[in-house]
Design a protein around this motif. Sequence first.
Motif, PDB file in Angstrom:
ATOM      1  N   UNK A 124       1.004  -1.128   0.132  1.00  0.00           N
ATOM      2  CA  UNK A 124      -0.085   0.086   0.336  1.00  0.00           C
ATOM      3  C   UNK A 124       0.768   1.103  -0.034  1.00  0.00           C
ATOM      4  N   UNK A 125       1.704   1.422   0.993  1.00  0.00           N
ATOM      5  CA  UNK A 125       2.672   2.506   0.874  1.00  0.00           C
ATOM      6  C   UNK A 125       3.529   2.554  -0.148  1.00  0.00           C
ATOM      7  N   UNK A 126       3.953   1.745  -1.103  1.00  0.00           N
ATOM      8  CA  UNK A 126       4.731   2.004  -2.277  1.00  0.00           C
ATOM      9  C   UNK A 126       3.332   2.525  -3.527  1.00  0.00           C
ATOM     10  N   UNK A 127       2.441   1.728  -3.561  1.00  0.00           N
ATOM     11  CA  UNK A 127       1.510   2.030  -4.282  1.00  0.00           C
ATOM     12  C   UNK A 127       0.871   3.460  -4.332  1.00  0.00           C
ATOM     13  N   UNK A 128       0.994   3.738  -2.947  1.00  0.00           N
ATOM     14  CA  UNK A 128       0.224   5.139  -2.836  1.00  0.00           C
ATOM     15  C   UNK A 128       1.513   6.268  -3.260  1.00  0.00           C
ATOM     16  N   UNK A 129       2.368   6.092  -3.540  1.00  0.00           N
ATOM     17  CA  UNK A 129       3.347   6.976  -4.057  1.00  0.00           C
ATOM     18  C   UNK A 129       2.692   7.411  -5.468  1.00  0.00           C
ATOM     19  N   UNK A 158       3.060  12.944   7.634  1.00  0.00           N
ATOM     20  CA  UNK A 158       1.842  11.878   7.395  1.00  0.00           C
ATOM     21  C   UNK A 158       1.008  12.195   6.420  1.00  0.00           C
ATOM     22  N   UNK A 159       1.183  13.545   5.686  1.00  0.00           N
ATOM     23  CA  UNK A 159       0.302  13.983   4.585  1.00  0.00           C
ATOM     24  C   UNK A 159       0.870  12.993   3.299  1.00  0.00           C
ATOM     25  N   UNK A 215      -1.070   2.111   7.711  1.00  0.00           N
ATOM     26  CA  UNK A 215       0.199   2.442   7.095  1.00  0.00           C
ATOM     27  C   UNK A 215       0.786   3.593   7.427  1.00  0.00           C
ATOM     28  N   UNK A 216      -0.167   4.436   8.170  1.00  0.00           N
ATOM     29  CA  UNK A 216       0.380   5.882   8.440  1.00  0.00           C
ATOM     30  C   UNK A 216       1.364   6.039   9.456  1.00  0.00           C
ATOM     31  N   UNK A 217       2.505   6.430   9.155  1.00  0.00           N
ATOM     32  CA  UNK A 217       3.502   6.649  10.072  1.00  0.00           C
ATOM     33  C   UNK A 217       3.426   8.196  10.853  1.00  0.00           C
ATOM     34  N   UNK A 218       3.390   8.490  11.866  1.00  0.00           N
ATOM     35  CA  UNK A 218       3.310   9.683  12.603  1.00  0.00           C
ATOM     36  C   UNK A 218       4.636  10.002  13.725  1.00  0.00           C
ATOM     37  N   UNK A 219       5.342  11.007  13.489  1.00  0.00           N
ATOM     38  CA  UNK A 219       6.335  11.242  14.436  1.00  0.00           C
ATOM     39  C   UNK A 219       5.629  12.020  15.911  1.00  0.00           C
ATOM     40  N   UNK A 220       6.353  12.050  16.805  1.00  0.00           N
ATOM     41  CA  UNK A 220       5.691  12.384  18.160  1.00  0.00           C
ATOM     42  C   UNK A 220       5.320  13.716  17.978  1.00  0.00           C
ATOM     43  N   UNK A 221       6.257  14.589  17.491  1.00  0.00           N
ATOM     44  CA  UNK A 221       5.836  16.031  17.280  1.00  0.00           C
ATOM     45  C   UNK A 221       4.699  16.361  16.431  1.00  0.00           C
ATOM     46  N   UNK A 222       4.292  15.296  15.579  1.00  0.00           N
ATOM     47  CA  UNK A 222       3.116  15.719  14.705  1.00  0.00           C
ATOM     48  C   UNK A 222       1.647  14.807  15.110  1.00  0.00           C
ATOM     49  N   UNK A 223       1.972  14.112  16.330  1.00  0.00           N
ATOM     50  CA  UNK A 223       0.769  13.216  16.643  1.00  0.00           C
ATOM     51  C   UNK A 223      -0.310  14.015  16.914  1.00  0.00           C
TER      52      UNK A 223
END
Length: 245
Positions: free
Chosen positions: A79-84, A202-203, A212-220
Motif C-alpha cells: 500500500x505504501x509503495x502503491x500510494x506514491x 503523514x500527509x 500504514x500511516x507513520x507519525x512522528x511524536x511532534x506531529x501526533x
Amino acid sequence: MIQTIENLGNDIPAQDAKAFMAQLTNLFSTVLQVMEDNERLTQRVAALESENAALTETVEQWKNNDEWSNRVTYDNVVDQIASLEDASKRDDARRMFEALLKKGQVTQFRRDIKKRVKELNEEGDAYSDNQVAEVLKSCVGKGLVIDAKWKWAGVYWYLRWSCNYPVDAKDFCAKIKSLELDIPEECECSYESIRKICTLSFMNYDPRWMDVVRVSKNDQGMFSQCREIALKLADELGKTCLLQE
C-alpha cells in the motif's frame, strides 16, 4: 536589488516619477514572486525528504526479517509503495524492497503493487466535485468538524488521496474556491492557514489506510485532529453511494 533601485532613482526627472514608481512596483512584484516560488520548492523538498525517510525506515525494519511471513506488514508495504503518486518514485521504492525478497517472490510483489495502484486510481475517481461540495457544506461551520481555517488541512489530506485533488496546497485552495461553497469567513479555506500543516510527513500517506500511516511524536497532535476530519469525510462521502459521473 537595493543598488538597482537606487540607480533607477538617480537622474530621474520629477515629471517621470510616476514611471519610476511603476518600475519600482514591478521590481517588488518580481521579488515577491521569486520568494513565493522558493517557498513552494522548499515545501516540496521537505515532503520528498519525509517520503524518503519513511521508506528508509521501513527498509531498515525489513532488513532484520528473513521471511515475508507477516501478511499484514506485507500488505502495508504494498500500500505504501502503491500510494506514491510519482511512478518513478514507486519504481525506486519497489526496487529497494525487491532486494529483500527471494527471487521467486519478486514477480508476485510487482503484481501486487500494480494491482494496488489500479485500485487506488479507481477509488480516487469515486466522487464528483458536486458530491464533494455537498459533503463539505454539511461539515464546515461553527460546531462542525471543520470549524477553523487550519482544519482544511485535514480536508486537503483526504481529498488529495481519495478524489485526486491537487497535491500543491495553493492549487488545492483554488480548487475548493471553484466549488463556490457558502463558507463563513472564520472557516474559509486559506492557503496561509494550511501551508505548513500540508508539509507534515503523514500527509504523504493515504488516509484511507490508517494502519500504514507513520507519525512522528511532534506531529501526533495534528495527525489526530486531521484523522478525525478525514474519517468524517470518508463516512459522509460513503453515504452518497454514487459513483462519479
